[in-house]
Design a protein around this motif. Sequence first.
Motif: not given
Length: 169
Positions: A70-73, A125-129, A135-139
């Motif tokens: 939901w967040g990163f992807q 990816a930008p989004g509700e999360r 948005p944060a980095s994967l790290e």
Amino acid sequence: MTLQFPSPTVPAAGRTEVFLRYLDYFRESVVAKVSALTEDDVRRSALPSGWTPLELVKHLRYVELRWIEWGFQGRDVGDPWGDRRDDRWYVAPEETREDLLAALRAQGRHTRAVVEGSELSAIGAPGERWDGADPASLERVLFHLVQEYARHVGHLDIVAELAGGPVGE
């Protein structure tokens, strides 16, 4: 499956491998501890806060879903808060230990695939999360997941010990 603790003295190809080793280790620790408890113990709370080991399993699966899918992807995951009901963790009576543990492991395989296919510096990816924040980095997401697992495995250690189950790492 029992995994060895990912000791800092064991060489790793890079930070990605270190994150994945810790996540795999913590996830499998949850599976082992919950698998060793009786059916009554996985559905009963031993703590004043009221959560059960099965609720913790479901919560951790949804934590990975919320932060990775939901967040990163930025994927539509239906109900990202499906581990909650009335503002607390929830497992329906018909949900089984086997199904919840299988879902946790499947979510872990998805996380591994995403992490192995991405750079740690990649931005989610930008989004509700993100609740309106960048948005944060994967790290950063992986740091969050590692701390979430470490904290909850510690909680589960106490509950398992109180139930007469396995103790320690």
